[in-house]
Design an enzyme around this catalytic site. Sequence first.
Site, PDB file in Angstrom:
ATOM      1  N   ARG A 211      64.193   5.893 -70.282  1.00  9.11           N
ATOM      2  CA  ARG A 211      63.918   6.327 -71.581  1.00  9.11           C
ATOM      3  C   ARG A 211      64.598   5.336 -72.344  1.00  9.11           C
ATOM      4  O   ARG A 211      64.076   4.895 -73.324  1.00  9.11           O
ATOM      5  CB  ARG A 211      64.700   7.806 -71.678  1.00  9.11           C
ATOM      6  CG  ARG A 211      64.221   8.954 -71.118  1.00  9.11           C
ATOM      7  CD  ARG A 211      64.659  10.217 -71.604  1.00  9.11           C
ATOM      8  NE  ARG A 211      66.127  10.620 -70.955  1.00  9.11           N
ATOM      9  CZ  ARG A 211      65.989  11.348 -69.849  1.00  9.11           C
ATOM     10  NH1 ARG A 211      64.899  11.817 -69.250  1.00  9.11           N
ATOM     11  NH2 ARG A 211      67.568  11.737 -69.248  1.00  9.11           N
ATOM     12  N   PHE A 227      53.191  14.769 -69.652  1.00  3.13           N
ATOM     13  CA  PHE A 227      54.112  15.426 -68.832  1.00  3.13           C
ATOM     14  C   PHE A 227      55.619  15.321 -69.436  1.00  3.13           C
ATOM     15  O   PHE A 227      56.634  15.032 -69.041  1.00  3.13           O
ATOM     16  CB  PHE A 227      54.348  14.831 -67.364  1.00  3.13           C
ATOM     17  CG  PHE A 227      53.040  14.920 -66.767  1.00  3.13           C
ATOM     18  CD1 PHE A 227      52.411  15.829 -66.114  1.00  3.13           C
ATOM     19  CD2 PHE A 227      52.308  13.688 -66.838  1.00  3.13           C
ATOM     20  CE1 PHE A 227      51.450  16.033 -65.316  1.00  3.13           C
ATOM     21  CE2 PHE A 227      51.072  13.352 -66.137  1.00  3.13           C
ATOM     22  CZ  PHE A 227      50.494  14.608 -65.393  1.00  3.13           C
ATOM     23  N   ASN A 278      47.055  21.306 -69.374  1.00  2.00           N
ATOM     24  CA  ASN A 278      47.069  20.399 -68.253  1.00  2.00           C
ATOM     25  C   ASN A 278      47.037  19.030 -68.520  1.00  2.00           C
ATOM     26  O   ASN A 278      45.892  18.639 -69.258  1.00  2.00           O
ATOM     27  CB  ASN A 278      46.082  21.120 -67.214  1.00  2.00           C
ATOM     28  CG  ASN A 278      45.911  20.385 -65.970  1.00  2.00           C
ATOM     29  OD1 ASN A 278      46.338  19.258 -65.979  1.00  2.00           O
ATOM     30  ND2 ASN A 278      45.219  20.863 -65.102  1.00  2.00           N
ATOM     31  N   ALA A 279      47.847  18.006 -68.262  1.00  2.00           N
ATOM     32  CA  ALA A 279      47.597  16.851 -68.788  1.00  2.00           C
ATOM     33  C   ALA A 279      46.449  16.010 -68.272  1.00  2.00           C
ATOM     34  O   ALA A 279      45.804  15.330 -68.935  1.00  2.00           O
ATOM     35  CB  ALA A 279      48.983  15.905 -68.286  1.00  2.00           C
ATOM     36  N   ASP A 299      54.661  10.716 -66.881  1.00  2.00           N
ATOM     37  CA  ASP A 299      55.967  11.051 -65.923  1.00  2.00           C
ATOM     38  C   ASP A 299      55.754  12.318 -65.186  1.00  2.00           C
ATOM     39  O   ASP A 299      56.279  13.350 -65.672  1.00  2.00           O
ATOM     40  CB  ASP A 299      57.110  11.001 -66.936  1.00  2.00           C
ATOM     41  CG  ASP A 299      58.576  11.272 -65.988  1.00  2.00           C
ATOM     42  OD1 ASP A 299      58.470  10.938 -64.921  1.00  2.00           O
ATOM     43  OD2 ASP A 299      59.418  11.683 -66.515  1.00  2.00           O
ATOM     44  N   CYS A 339      57.749  10.243 -58.966  1.00  2.00           N
ATOM     45  CA  CYS A 339      58.972  10.687 -58.213  1.00  2.00           C
ATOM     46  C   CYS A 339      58.543  11.192 -56.847  1.00  2.00           C
ATOM     47  O   CYS A 339      59.668  12.065 -56.225  1.00  2.00           O
ATOM     48  CB  CYS A 339      59.754  11.892 -59.200  1.00  2.00           C
ATOM     49  SG  CYS A 339      58.798  13.084 -59.439  1.00  2.00           S
TER      50      CYS A 339
HETATM   51  N1  SAH Z   1      59.714  12.948 -69.167  1.00  5.53           N
HETATM   52  C1  SAH Z   1      60.526  14.069 -69.040  1.00  5.53           C
HETATM   53  C2  SAH Z   1      60.391  14.809 -67.716  1.00  5.53           C
HETATM   54  C3  SAH Z   1      59.023  15.175 -67.252  1.00  5.53           C
HETATM   55  S1  SAH Z   1      59.094  16.179 -65.739  1.00  5.53           S
HETATM   56  C4  SAH Z   1      61.874  13.849 -69.515  1.00  5.53           C
HETATM   57  O1  SAH Z   1      62.042  12.569 -69.494  1.00  5.53           O
HETATM   58  O2  SAH Z   1      62.618  14.533 -69.414  1.00  5.53           O
HETATM   59  C5  SAH Z   1      57.435  16.699 -65.545  1.00  5.53           C
HETATM   60  C6  SAH Z   1      56.867  17.509 -66.433  1.00  5.53           C
HETATM   61  O3  SAH Z   1      55.530  17.657 -66.107  1.00  5.53           O
HETATM   62  C7  SAH Z   1      57.518  18.941 -66.383  1.00  5.53           C
HETATM   63  O4  SAH Z   1      57.901  19.457 -67.686  1.00  5.53           O
HETATM   64  C8  SAH Z   1      56.434  19.942 -65.998  1.00  5.53           C
HETATM   65  O5  SAH Z   1      56.243  21.231 -66.725  1.00  5.53           O
HETATM   66  C9  SAH Z   1      55.183  19.193 -66.418  1.00  5.53           C
HETATM   67  N2  SAH Z   1      54.025  19.452 -65.844  1.00  5.53           N
HETATM   68  C10 SAH Z   1      53.779  19.752 -64.845  1.00  5.53           C
HETATM   69  N3  SAH Z   1      52.264  19.672 -64.241  1.00  5.53           N
HETATM   70  C11 SAH Z   1      51.601  19.490 -65.516  1.00  5.53           C
HETATM   71  C12 SAH Z   1      50.342  19.446 -65.872  1.00  5.53           C
HETATM   72  N4  SAH Z   1      49.381  19.466 -64.900  1.00  5.53           N
HETATM   73  N5  SAH Z   1      50.053  18.985 -66.969  1.00  5.53           N
HETATM   74  C13 SAH Z   1      51.187  18.923 -68.014  1.00  5.53           C
HETATM   75  N6  SAH Z   1      52.394  18.947 -67.789  1.00  5.53           N
HETATM   76  C14 SAH Z   1      52.823  19.417 -66.446  1.00  5.53           C
END
Ligand code: SAH
Length: 395
Positions: A211, A227, A278-279, A299, A339
């Site tokens: 970050r 995400f 959904n991303a 992420d 990850c």
């Molecule tokens: N970048 C963040 C952590 C991200 S973890 C940080 O630094 O704090 C991944 C995230 O993706 C989670 O919050 C989860 O809820 C979300 N997620 C999981 N599948 C997803 C999807 N298909 N579309 C959007 N978000 C999603």
Amino acid sequence: MATVVLKPGRDKSILRRHPWIFSGALAEVRGAPEDGETVEVLSSQGEYLAKGAYSSASQIRVRIWSWDPDEEISPDFFRQRIEKSIRRREGCVDPTQTDAVRLVHAESDGLPGLIVDRYRDILVMQCLSWGIERWRETLVDVLVELTGLDCVFERSDVEVRALEGQEARSGPLHGGTPPERIKISEFGIEYWVDVQHGHKTGFYLDQRANRKTVRQFANGREVLDCFAYTGGFTLAALKGGAKKSLCIEASAEAIDLGRENVALNGFNPEAVEWVQGNAFQEMRKLRDRGRSFDLVILDPPKFAATAAQAARAARGYKDINLLGLKLLHPRGILATFSCSGGVDADLFQKILAGAALDAGVEARIIQRLSQDCDHPVALNFPEGAYLKGLIVCVE
Ligand code: SAH
């Protein structure tokens, strides 16, 4: 003490100090050990190799505590391991910069199955193996003693416990229930963390340094944070001078906290747009609308825990990275992460190369990233290296 005997030729990995013994390597189990009980591991010739915790239902039948025949697995053993683990962080995580730290990172700190994160004055513990389960009360006492903190909360509500035949569990272990929200700080940014219901133990501590890195690329930029969880990267980008950010996140609770995080730091709420969805789909919509950004952050959650699931995961990574690259302005920057333990750094780079080719952009890696230093990787446990990231610039 109960013993397990390895098949002939199956002692190589344990001699190299890998801490797992798979069920297929075992010739015999003597003495009917209970789950979590300490067993001695013997070679097929009957020679002593190590001591570890037995787990009857898991593919990983024994997790090693110690290779030293004279080391007793006792409360004192755990006190020493945890003390060392806490000390290991002293040289790497600067307490003037953050008050949220992973104190114990399981196998990589010689404590297979134990995660302990500290959020200000609250400890959050995750027990991911029978060995840790068996010593749970001792571990809580030791943690309270060594940190001088009172509140320990358990977040063992994770899917991997099912592989061990363990039920999900969460709740207070010591010092009562923690507050609904804990305010932590990270390089001058404050975040609310919900340790009771948030993801993992509440926050993605492994991304702390990343970050900060992304913040350095953010000045004057328009950001797409996919995400986004509770806005970890978005807040870092705003702190680095980003003009605005569009956050895509599936969880409504995470978005609520993300909104509060923006307010907590005094940023203009108008600068951040939150899209719950959904991303994969939302990024396609942005592409179809001809939107573009200067900095795209990807992420996603884990797509593949093991190498066996890598092919499916690779398609997912290719898909979002292709979209991410297409959503960039010329001279834009992509900060992209995986990850998934099953996708190694080489494969991840290849996936990116394929995505760049299909997106028709010329792209260069300008920085390689990994998990922060309080998530170390023991050299005898390469599986501990799970997070990789690339900062890629396009032309
Ligand atoms: N970048 C963040 C952590 C991200 S973890 C940080 O630094 O704090 C991944 C995230 O993706 C989670 O919050 C989860 O809820 C979300 N997620 C999981 N599948 C997803 C999807 N298909 N579309 C959007 N978000 C999603």
